[in-house]
Design a protein around this motif. Structure first.
Motif, mmCIF file in Angstrom:
data_model
loop_
_atom_site.group_PDB
_atom_site.id
_atom_site.type_symbol
_atom_site.label_atom_id
_atom_site.label_comp_id
_atom_site.label_asym_id
_atom_site.label_seq_id
_atom_site.Cartn_x
_atom_site.Cartn_y
_atom_site.Cartn_z
ATOM 1 N N ILE A 148 0.851 -1.213 0.000
ATOM 2 C CA ILE A 148 0.000 0.000 0.000
ATOM 3 C C ILE A 148 0.880 1.255 0.000
ATOM 4 O O ILE A 148 0.639 2.197 -0.751
ATOM 5 C CB ILE A 148 -0.945 -0.012 1.227
ATOM 6 C CG1 ILE A 148 -2.010 -1.100 1.039
ATOM 7 C CG2 ILE A 148 -1.588 1.353 1.440
ATOM 8 C CD1 ILE A 148 -2.875 -1.356 2.270
ATOM 9 N N ALA A 149 1.925 1.240 0.830
ATOM 10 C CA ALA A 149 2.813 2.419 0.911
ATOM 11 C C ALA A 149 3.437 2.706 -0.453
ATOM 12 O O ALA A 149 3.498 3.861 -0.891
ATOM 13 C CB ALA A 149 3.898 2.173 1.957
ATOM 14 N N ARG A 150 3.885 1.646 -1.124
ATOM 15 C CA ARG A 150 4.539 1.855 -2.432
ATOM 16 C C ARG A 150 3.540 2.367 -3.467
ATOM 17 O O ARG A 150 3.859 3.238 -4.268
ATOM 18 C CB ARG A 150 5.192 0.559 -2.920
ATOM 19 C CG ARG A 150 6.552 0.314 -2.272
ATOM 20 C CD ARG A 150 7.321 -0.756 -3.012
ATOM 21 N NE ARG A 150 6.622 -2.031 -2.982
ATOM 22 C CZ ARG A 150 6.796 -2.963 -2.045
ATOM 23 N NH1 ARG A 150 7.660 -2.763 -1.070
ATOM 24 N NH2 ARG A 150 6.113 -4.084 -2.064
ATOM 25 N N ILE A 151 2.318 1.854 -3.424
ATOM 26 C CA ILE A 151 1.317 2.323 -4.402
ATOM 27 C C ILE A 151 0.985 3.795 -4.133
ATOM 28 O O ILE A 151 0.819 4.581 -5.066
ATOM 29 C CB ILE A 151 0.037 1.443 -4.357
ATOM 30 C CG1 ILE A 151 0.379 0.006 -4.754
ATOM 31 C CG2 ILE A 151 -1.034 2.003 -5.295
ATOM 32 C CD1 ILE A 151 -0.760 -0.997 -4.555
ATOM 33 N N LEU A 152 0.913 4.172 -2.857
ATOM 34 C CA LEU A 152 0.657 5.592 -2.548
ATOM 35 C C LEU A 152 1.758 6.464 -3.134
ATOM 36 O O LEU A 152 1.495 7.540 -3.673
ATOM 37 C CB LEU A 152 0.573 5.815 -1.031
ATOM 38 C CG LEU A 152 -0.673 5.295 -0.325
ATOM 39 C CD1 LEU A 152 -0.579 5.548 1.179
ATOM 40 C CD2 LEU A 152 -1.940 5.944 -0.875
ATOM 41 N N GLN A 153 2.982 5.989 -3.049
ATOM 42 C CA GLN A 153 4.095 6.763 -3.647
ATOM 43 C C GLN A 153 3.954 6.830 -5.163
ATOM 44 O O GLN A 153 4.107 7.889 -5.765
ATOM 45 C CB GLN A 153 5.430 6.112 -3.309
ATOM 46 C CG GLN A 153 5.923 6.421 -1.915
ATOM 47 C CD GLN A 153 7.307 5.874 -1.673
ATOM 48 O OE1 GLN A 153 7.664 4.813 -2.181
ATOM 49 N NE2 GLN A 153 8.093 6.580 -0.880
ATOM 50 N N GLU A 154 3.650 5.671 -5.762
ATOM 51 C CA GLU A 154 3.543 5.632 -7.228
ATOM 52 C C GLU A 154 2.418 6.526 -7.737
ATOM 53 O O GLU A 154 2.520 7.130 -8.789
ATOM 54 C CB GLU A 154 3.278 4.191 -7.699
ATOM 55 C CG GLU A 154 4.500 3.301 -7.660
ATOM 56 C CD GLU A 154 4.125 1.815 -7.646
ATOM 57 O OE1 GLU A 154 4.998 1.006 -7.286
ATOM 58 O OE2 GLU A 154 2.960 1.469 -7.970
ATOM 59 N N ARG A 155 1.325 6.592 -6.957
ATOM 60 C CA ARG A 155 0.165 7.375 -7.398
ATOM 61 C C ARG A 155 0.081 8.724 -6.688
ATOM 62 O O ARG A 155 -0.990 9.322 -6.586
ATOM 63 C CB ARG A 155 -1.113 6.545 -7.171
ATOM 64 C CG ARG A 155 -1.080 5.229 -7.963
ATOM 65 C CD ARG A 155 -2.324 4.402 -7.752
ATOM 66 N NE ARG A 155 -3.504 4.973 -8.388
ATOM 67 C CZ ARG A 155 -4.690 4.350 -8.474
ATOM 68 N NH1 ARG A 155 -4.823 3.132 -7.971
ATOM 69 N NH2 ARG A 155 -5.711 4.925 -9.053
ATOM 70 N N ALA A 156 1.228 9.185 -6.192
ATOM 71 C CA ALA A 156 1.258 10.397 -5.354
ATOM 72 C C ALA A 156 0.676 11.613 -6.077
ATOM 73 O O ALA A 156 -0.045 12.415 -5.486
ATOM 74 C CB ALA A 156 2.688 10.687 -4.904
ATOM 75 N N ARG A 157 0.977 11.743 -7.363
ATOM 76 C CA ARG A 157 0.535 12.940 -8.085
ATOM 77 C C ARG A 157 -0.998 12.965 -8.168
ATOM 78 O O ARG A 157 -1.637 13.994 -7.937
ATOM 79 C CB ARG A 157 1.169 12.888 -9.481
ATOM 80 C CG ARG A 157 1.018 14.135 -10.235
ATOM 81 C CD ARG A 157 2.159 14.381 -11.207
ATOM 82 N NE ARG A 157 1.879 15.599 -11.944
ATOM 83 C CZ ARG A 157 1.477 15.625 -13.207
ATOM 84 N NH1 ARG A 157 1.369 14.519 -13.905
ATOM 85 N NH2 ARG A 157 1.205 16.766 -13.793
#
Ligand code: TAP
Length: 485
Positions: free
Chosen positions: A92-101
């Motif tokens: 979840i943390a990595r996806i939040l980073q990937e979809r941060a914009r």
């Protein structure tokens, strides 16, 4: 498209984020329509335009969500090893980073906060919170957070959050609950549901087992149905002190646990030996960051009499340089007020300040002619009894009081019903420590303000609530073996 989504992007957001024209509830891993088909609209506070229609959960929907969470707790998430749970949280943390914009743009559209803040503060901190708690999931035993060798989660957690940091407050609630083996039903604020619904899509993308996270959108009645549900083991609430007290009354006499993160009226204390330019920057970020919609805002400036005129002069000069306006502009410093209701609340308290005799100064800025706006404002000639010195305004309004001695500074700082945050500006370490020791505030910053980190516990004294979030202390609130027992 998952059930409950009817896709039609709002025009202003087409470029970066897809906003559905309507959203269902996220229950048992799927988007579903509410039992009675009710919905409400969420608007962009910078323009007043509708962004989407969002399902309004009634008691039957809340019940379905709690049942889904109970099933997931008993069958999947409770028995799962900490190491496995941690993998989901890392994902979840990595996806939040990937979809941060995408998250940053959506947060700014729904909330009104400047894009540079959602981009640089809200979203990175939300991801950091999941990373931090992912690391805890298989180490609870070493921190004394297990019963024997087993973690001792509480079960199904009901979580209710406000609108000022929508995704970040969600992360503060969901990450520790999941790391310790609980499942959740979360209600976001009525005016800012969209990033919670995008987070639901992240849960699907991460293959999080169905029912571990459930999102029920709606107004206060939805939150009330959740707090009253008999199969919820704990309520974690962040919001106003009034609603917090109401929830405490609802829960009294039941087996449910409760943590409350409530309002504040933080004092920013500036001694005469402080680095004044640095202090002025800290005062500005302390109260005008996020339009002052911050529970731990430094909304009262306590400045030593000998430097008070100089500090206020420099502060006014600095406020004149702040850019107020379009939250999507990367150069904007102060964005829109979150709702018409909040704007009315701020306006009423500012009028009360003037009526009680305080002197008002507002930055000379041109405000957009649609949407909800309030110019950065300073009150001087404030006495301790004035409403602007006692009540939480939750807007870009600073009340300035003066003091002569450190003892007077402490007495004035502690003279509110709240006890959430404070700041101290001084060149002398001994003076900072002397003052910090005497402040009844959960968080005290020294020569800085509004610094957050997932490793630091956060929470209040007095009417600012009880329980801590983040750090090891934050985990205790989600396990039976913590210090609460
Ligand atoms: P509230 O009006 O208290 O709302 C908070 C949440 O509770 C919202 O989701 C709200 O739904 C829901 N709610 C309203 N009535 C309820 C009821 N009777 N039972 C259960 N839930 C209910 O606060 P707000 O205006 O959103 O947020 C501002 C307040 O939050 C400020 O006082 C601020 O200081 C505080 N806050 C505290 C912290 C910490 S960490 N201490 C952090 C952020 C904010 P609706 O949105 O539909 O009204």
């Amino acid at each position: 498209m998952p059930t409950g989504f009817e896709y039609a992007p709002a025009p202003e957001s087409r470029a970066v984020v897809d906003i559905a024209s309507s959203y269902g509830l996220f229950v048992g891993g799927e988007f579903v329509d509410p039992a009675d088909g009710a919905s409400f609209k969420t608007v962009n506070p910078a323009t007043g335009e509708r962004l989407s229609d969002v399902a309004e959960a009634g008691a039957a929907d809340v019940d379905a969500a709690v049942r889904a969470a109970r099933r997931a707790y008993t069958q999947v998430w409770g028995p799962m090893s900490g190491a496995e749970r941690g993998k989901y949280l890392f994902r979840i943390a990595r996806i939040l980073q990937e979809r941060a914009r995408e998250f940053a743009v959506l947060e700014t559209l729904d909330n009104g906060k400047p894009i540079k803040e959602s981009r640089d503060v809200d979203i990175p901190l939300a991801a950091a919170h999941f990373f931090y708690h992912a690391g805890w999931a298989d180490k609870l035993e070493y921190a004394g957070l297990t019963t024997g060798a087993r973690p001792a989660p509480l079960g199904v957690i009901g979580q209710v959050i406000p609108w000022n940091f929508p995704l970040l407050m969600l992360a503060w609630k969901i990450a520790p609950a999941l790391a310790t083996g609980n499942t959740v039903v979360l209600k976001p604020a009525e005016t800012t549901p969209l990033t919670a619904l995008l987070f639901a899509q992240v849960c699907q993308q991460a293959d999080l087992p169905a029912g571990v996270v459930n999102i029920v959108t709606g107004a206060g009645a939805t939150g009330q149905a959740l707090t009253e549900h008999p199969d919820v083991d704990k309520i974690a609430f962040t919001g106003s002190t009034d609603v917090g007290k109401q929830i405490a009354r609802t829960i009294a006499g039941t087996r449910k646990r409760l943590t409350l993160e409530l309002g504040g009226k933080g004092a920013n204390i500036v001694y005469d030996d402080a680095a004044i330019d640095q202090a002025v920057e800290g005062i500005v970020s302390g109260i005008y960051f996020n339009q002052g919609h911050v529970c731990c805002a430094g909304s009262r400036l306590l400045v030593q009499e000998s430097v008070a005129d100089d500090v206020v002069r420099r502060l006014q000069r600095r406020l004149g340089t702040l850019r107020v306006g379009d939250p999507m502009d990367k150069n904007t410093d102060v964005g829109a007020i979150n709702s018409a209701e909040q704007l009315a609340r701020i306006t009423a308290l500012v009028e009360a300040g003037e009526a009680e005799g305080a002197t008002r100064w507002s930055a000379p800025c041109e405000l957009p002619d649609r949407g909800y706006w309030f110019a950065p404002t300073i009150f001087t000639d404030v006495s301790q009894a004035h409403r602007v010195a006692q009540e939480e305004i939750f807007g870009p309004v600073l009340s300035v009081l003066t003091f002569r001695t450190p003892a007077e500074a402490v007495a004035k700082a502690n003279n509110t019903p709240y006890g959430l945050s404070a700041g101290i500006w001084s060149d002398k370490g001994s003076r900072v420590l002397w003052t910090a020791d005497r402040l009844r505030a959960g968080v005290v910053w020294a020569n800085s303000f509004n610094k957050f980190d997932p490793t630091s516990p956060f929470g209040g004294y007095k009417e600012s609530g009880y329980g801590r979030e983040a750090g090891r202390h934050g985990l205790e609130a989600y396990v039976a073996a913590g210090s609460e027992d």
